[in-house]
Scaffold this motif. Structure first.
Motif, PDB file in Angstrom:
ATOM      1  N   PHE A 172       0.844  -1.186   0.000  1.00 39.91           N
ATOM      2  CA  PHE A 172       0.000   0.000   0.000  1.00 39.91           C
ATOM      3  C   PHE A 172       0.891   1.252   0.000  1.00 39.91           C
ATOM      4  CE2 PHE A 172      -3.070  -2.645   2.827  1.00 39.91           C
ATOM      5  CZ  PHE A 172      -3.387  -3.446   1.745  1.00 39.91           C
ATOM      6  N   ARG A 173       0.310   2.376  -0.334  1.00 40.91           N
ATOM      7  CA  ARG A 173       1.060   3.637  -0.313  1.00 40.91           C
ATOM      8  C   ARG A 173       1.668   3.854   1.081  1.00 40.91           C
ATOM      9  NH1 ARG A 173      -1.872   8.093  -4.169  1.00 40.91           N
ATOM     10  NH2 ARG A 173      -3.220   6.680  -5.339  1.00 40.91           N
ATOM     11  N   SER A 174       2.951   4.155   1.105  1.00 41.69           N
ATOM     12  CA  SER A 174       3.750   4.426   2.307  1.00 41.69           C
ATOM     13  C   SER A 174       4.226   3.167   3.005  1.00 41.69           C
ATOM     14  CB  SER A 174       3.000   5.302   3.332  1.00 41.69           C
ATOM     15  OG  SER A 174       2.094   4.541   4.122  1.00 41.69           O
ATOM     16  N   CYS A 175       3.902   1.972   2.474  1.00 45.17           N
ATOM     17  CA  CYS A 175       4.253   0.729   3.166  1.00 45.17           C
ATOM     18  C   CYS A 175       5.454  -0.003   2.573  1.00 45.17           C
ATOM     19  CB  CYS A 175       3.049  -0.211   3.198  1.00 45.17           C
ATOM     20  SG  CYS A 175       1.705   0.381   4.263  1.00 45.17           S
ATOM     21  N   SER A 176       5.989   0.465   1.463  1.00 45.93           N
ATOM     22  CA  SER A 176       7.200  -0.159   0.917  1.00 45.93           C
ATOM     23  C   SER A 176       8.411   0.540   1.519  1.00 45.93           C
ATOM     24  CB  SER A 176       7.206  -0.088  -0.611  1.00 45.93           C
ATOM     25  OG  SER A 176       7.173   1.252  -1.054  1.00 45.93           O
ATOM     26  N   SER A 177       9.567   0.350   0.935  1.00 48.06           N
ATOM     27  CA  SER A 177      10.793   0.905   1.505  1.00 48.06           C
ATOM     28  C   SER A 177      10.923   2.413   1.306  1.00 48.06           C
ATOM     29  CB  SER A 177      12.014   0.210   0.884  1.00 48.06           C
ATOM     30  OG  SER A 177      12.009   0.373  -0.530  1.00 48.06           O
ATOM     31  N   GLU A 178      10.023   2.997   0.528  1.00 50.94           N
ATOM     32  CA  GLU A 178      10.094   4.436   0.240  1.00 50.94           C
ATOM     33  C   GLU A 178       8.741   5.079   0.494  1.00 50.94           C
ATOM     34  OE1 GLU A 178      10.824   7.294  -3.683  1.00 50.94           O
ATOM     35  OE2 GLU A 178      11.615   5.240  -3.651  1.00 50.94           O
ATOM     36  N   MET A 179       8.742   6.242   1.153  1.00 51.02           N
ATOM     37  CA  MET A 179       7.496   6.957   1.406  1.00 51.02           C
ATOM     38  C   MET A 179       6.857   7.387   0.089  1.00 51.02           C
ATOM     39  SD  MET A 179       5.275   8.117   3.519  1.00 51.02           S
ATOM     40  CE  MET A 179       6.095   7.971   5.113  1.00 51.02           C
ATOM     41  N   ASN A 180       5.538   7.253   0.005  1.00 49.79           N
ATOM     42  CA  ASN A 180       4.844   7.658  -1.220  1.00 49.79           C
ATOM     43  C   ASN A 180       4.871   9.177  -1.391  1.00 49.79           C
ATOM     44  OD1 ASN A 180       2.861   7.744   1.033  1.00 49.79           O
ATOM     45  ND2 ASN A 180       1.457   8.419  -0.578  1.00 49.79           N
ATOM     46  N   LYS A 181       4.520   9.640  -2.571  1.00 46.39           N
ATOM     47  CA  LYS A 181       4.707  11.053  -2.917  1.00 46.39           C
ATOM     48  C   LYS A 181       3.554  11.952  -2.496  1.00 46.39           C
ATOM     49  CE  LYS A 181       7.667  10.102  -6.924  1.00 46.39           C
ATOM     50  NZ  LYS A 181       7.839  10.284  -8.391  1.00 46.39           N
ATOM     51  N   GLN A 182       2.331  11.461  -2.623  1.00 47.77           N
ATOM     52  CA  GLN A 182       1.173  12.310  -2.355  1.00 47.77           C
ATOM     53  C   GLN A 182       0.952  12.490  -0.849  1.00 47.77           C
ATOM     54  OE1 GLN A 182      -0.459  14.044  -4.566  1.00 47.77           O
ATOM     55  NE2 GLN A 182       0.648  13.171  -6.303  1.00 47.77           N
ATOM     56  N   VAL A 183       0.123  13.449  -0.486  1.00 45.10           N
ATOM     57  CA  VAL A 183      -0.142  13.710   0.929  1.00 45.10           C
ATOM     58  C   VAL A 183      -0.966  12.589   1.553  1.00 45.10           C
ATOM     59  CG1 VAL A 183      -2.259  15.043   0.533  1.00 45.10           C
ATOM     60  CG2 VAL A 183      -0.867  15.507   2.574  1.00 45.10           C
ATOM     61  N   ILE A 184      -1.752  11.885   0.746  1.00 44.86           N
ATOM     62  CA  ILE A 184      -2.544  10.778   1.272  1.00 44.86           C
ATOM     63  C   ILE A 184      -1.665   9.548   1.510  1.00 44.86           C
ATOM     64  CG2 ILE A 184      -4.670  11.574   0.186  1.00 44.86           C
ATOM     65  CD1 ILE A 184      -4.288   9.373  -1.917  1.00 44.86           C
ATOM     66  N   PHE A 185      -2.164   8.656   2.355  1.00 43.31           N
ATOM     67  CA  PHE A 185      -1.475   7.395   2.625  1.00 43.31           C
ATOM     68  C   PHE A 185      -2.284   6.272   1.974  1.00 43.31           C
ATOM     69  CE2 PHE A 185      -0.218  10.254   6.040  1.00 43.31           C
ATOM     70  CZ  PHE A 185       1.120   9.965   6.227  1.00 43.31           C
ATOM     71  N   TYR A 186      -2.704   5.311   2.795  1.00 42.94           N
ATOM     72  CA  TYR A 186      -3.595   4.225   2.382  1.00 42.94           C
ATOM     73  C   TYR A 186      -4.697   4.151   3.423  1.00 42.94           C
ATOM     74  CZ  TYR A 186      -1.490   1.491   6.179  1.00 42.94           C
ATOM     75  OH  TYR A 186      -1.067   1.048   7.409  1.00 42.94           O
ATOM     76  N   HIS A 187      -5.772   3.447   3.107  1.00 41.51           N
ATOM     77  CA  HIS A 187      -6.797   3.234   4.122  1.00 41.51           C
ATOM     78  C   HIS A 187      -7.625   2.004   3.776  1.00 41.51           C
ATOM     79  CE1 HIS A 187     -10.326   4.754   1.841  1.00 41.51           C
ATOM     80  NE2 HIS A 187      -9.509   5.683   1.360  1.00 41.51           N
ATOM     81  N   SER A 188      -8.518   1.638   4.676  1.00 40.81           N
ATOM     82  CA  SER A 188      -9.256   0.367   4.591  1.00 40.81           C
ATOM     83  C   SER A 188     -10.163   0.256   3.381  1.00 40.81           C
ATOM     84  CB  SER A 188     -10.105   0.178   5.850  1.00 40.81           C
ATOM     85  OG  SER A 188      -9.297   0.077   6.992  1.00 40.81           O
ATOM     86  N   GLY A 189     -10.500   1.384   2.775  1.00 44.34           N
ATOM     87  CA  GLY A 189     -11.416   1.342   1.641  1.00 44.34           C
ATOM     88  C   GLY A 189     -10.848   1.881   0.354  1.00 44.34           C
ATOM     89  N   ALA A 190      -9.528   2.010   0.274  1.00 38.39           N
ATOM     90  CA  ALA A 190      -8.881   2.615  -0.896  1.00 38.39           C
ATOM     91  C   ALA A 190      -8.828   1.633  -2.057  1.00 38.39           C
ATOM     92  CB  ALA A 190      -7.488   3.107  -0.528  1.00 38.39           C
ATOM     93  N   THR A 191      -9.981   1.266  -2.559  1.00 33.71           N
ATOM     94  CA  THR A 191     -10.068   0.251  -3.616  1.00 33.71           C
ATOM     95  C   THR A 191      -9.535   0.756  -4.951  1.00 33.71           C
ATOM     96  OG1 THR A 191     -12.388   0.897  -3.879  1.00 33.71           O
ATOM     97  CG2 THR A 191     -11.936  -1.077  -2.583  1.00 33.71           C
ATOM     98  N   TYR A 192      -9.348   2.062  -5.096  1.00 38.25           N
ATOM     99  CA  TYR A 192      -8.801   2.583  -6.348  1.00 38.25           C
ATOM    100  C   TYR A 192      -7.380   2.061  -6.569  1.00 38.25           C
ATOM    101  CZ  TYR A 192      -7.565   6.018  -2.704  1.00 38.25           C
ATOM    102  OH  TYR A 192      -7.177   6.618  -1.519  1.00 38.25           O
ATOM    103  N   ASP A 193      -6.613   1.855  -5.503  1.00 43.03           N
ATOM    104  CA  ASP A 193      -5.262   1.323  -5.673  1.00 43.03           C
ATOM    105  C   ASP A 193      -5.291  -0.180  -5.961  1.00 43.03           C
ATOM    106  OD1 ASP A 193      -3.939   3.713  -5.464  1.00 43.03           O
ATOM    107  OD2 ASP A 193      -3.433   3.497  -3.344  1.00 43.03           O
ATOM    108  N   LEU A 194      -6.164  -0.915  -5.288  1.00 45.07           N
ATOM    109  CA  LEU A 194      -6.296  -2.339  -5.597  1.00 45.07           C
ATOM    110  C   LEU A 194      -6.765  -2.523  -7.034  1.00 45.07           C
ATOM    111  CD1 LEU A 194      -6.279  -5.324  -4.926  1.00 45.07           C
ATOM    112  CD2 LEU A 194      -8.506  -5.041  -3.810  1.00 45.07           C
TER     113      LEU A 194
END
Length: 319
Positions: free
Chosen positions: A96-118
């Motif tokens: 998920f965003r922010s969960c790999s070895s590098e912080m993601n770029k956007q201000v948002i992180f990930y969340h329980s309903g972020a199905t757009y990334d899945l």
């Protein structure tokens, strides 16, 4: 039907309570898998997702989603990947965003309903396979079920889904994990989440109210001040209600298994909707007496975990 009341899981004698069942595999399990192929894909908003591929030139794929503050290298992810690799599937695990070895770029992180990334991950793999199956743990399980409900019959290659230790009702489960007996878990989650907020505020000055961190005592507080507002929800309550997969189960159109242990320290009573299970034709509920949270350890360490065994059985079976 389909409420499965004949679960065969028996916990090892030395894991004699829910907390040992939860903590032991997290701390001590070691899994050896082939080296994955790493890939980074770009999101529509200019962010990125890091993927790990285990390819065997198969026509069937399993996509595995991790839990809160997890990643693709956690032992439960590798164990599930290994079981499907051995069963003749290609496997894709993702961060998920922010969960790999590098912080993601956007201000948002990930969340329980972020199905757009899945959905981005699924569509990235879609044309390369005849069949795609989805497996999710905990938060990733909620994400998986919500996604399956949202998509309905729109993706013909989606074959089956499995969700393990999933907080079907987010609001009551958030209260459950904040109970005194779960302080160890909630503090651990809050520590890493707060650090991410601090790190994120450095790259997005003025966009994150980092000064409010001093008021954060529970995960619900964090979701009220950060997760909810950062992702477009008024507060934690709206975030929980909009994204709880419990409300999407009756829209799922492919066979799907939900495996929740009755002694899971993170799950509220609403995560065991037995009455609903008798009404749904395609969503199968299995509620073993034991298992803990993302546990289900075998007595013999050489054997697959029960959750892995059931996921492979369910996805591979002719229903």
């Amino acid at each position: 039907m389909p409420l499965l009341d004949d679960s065969h899981y028996i916990r090892p004698k030395w894991l004699f309570n829910r907390h040992l069942e939860t903590i032991y595999p997290s701390l001590f399990r070691k899994v050896t898998v082939p080296s994955p192929i790493h890939e980074r894909i770009i999101t529509i908003d200019g962010d990125f997702l890091d993927l790990d591929w285990y390819k065997q030139k198969q026509s069937k794929l399993v996509i595995i989603s991790h839990g809160l503050e997890g990643n693709s290298s956690r032992s439960y992810m590798l164990g599930m990947a290994n079981s499907f690799i051995k069963s003749g599937y290609d496997v894709l695990t993702w961060n998920f965003r922010s969960c790999s070895s590098e912080m993601n770029k956007q201000v948002i992180f990930y969340h329980s309903g972020a199905t757009y990334d899945l959905d981005l991950v699924v569509m990235h793999a879609y044309d390369s396979y005849e069949e795609i199956n989805l497996v999710g743990f905990s938060l990733g399980g909620n994400l998986t079920l919500k996604y399956l409900g949202e998509k309905g019959n729109n993706l013909s290659k989606i074959h089956r889904g499995v969700a393990i230790s999933v907080p079907l009702h987010l609001g009551s489960s958030s209260k459950k994990i904040s109970e005194t007996e779960n302080t160890l878990y909630s503090k651990r989650f809050l520590r890493t989440l707060k650090k991410k907020v601090i790190d994120k505020s450095a790259s997005h000055p003025g966009q994150i109210p980092v000064e409010t961190l001093r008021n954060i005592k529970t995960l619900a507080d964090f979701d009220d001040f950060f997760t909810g507002p950062l992702h477009g929800f008024a507060d934690a309550e709206e975030y929980y209600e909009v994204n709880s997969s419990l409300y999407f189960l009756d829209q799922i159109k492919v066979p799907t298994l939900i495996l929740n242990a009755q002694n899971d320290p993170f799950l509220s009573e609403k995560c065991f909707p037995s009455a609903l299970g008798k009404k749904l034709d395609l969503v199968y509920f299995e509620f073993p007496k034991h298992g803990g949270h993302v546990g289900f350890s075998p007595a013999n360490s050489e054997k697959p975990y029960y959750s892995e065994q059931r996921a492979v059985e369910f996805i591979s079976a002719v229903i």
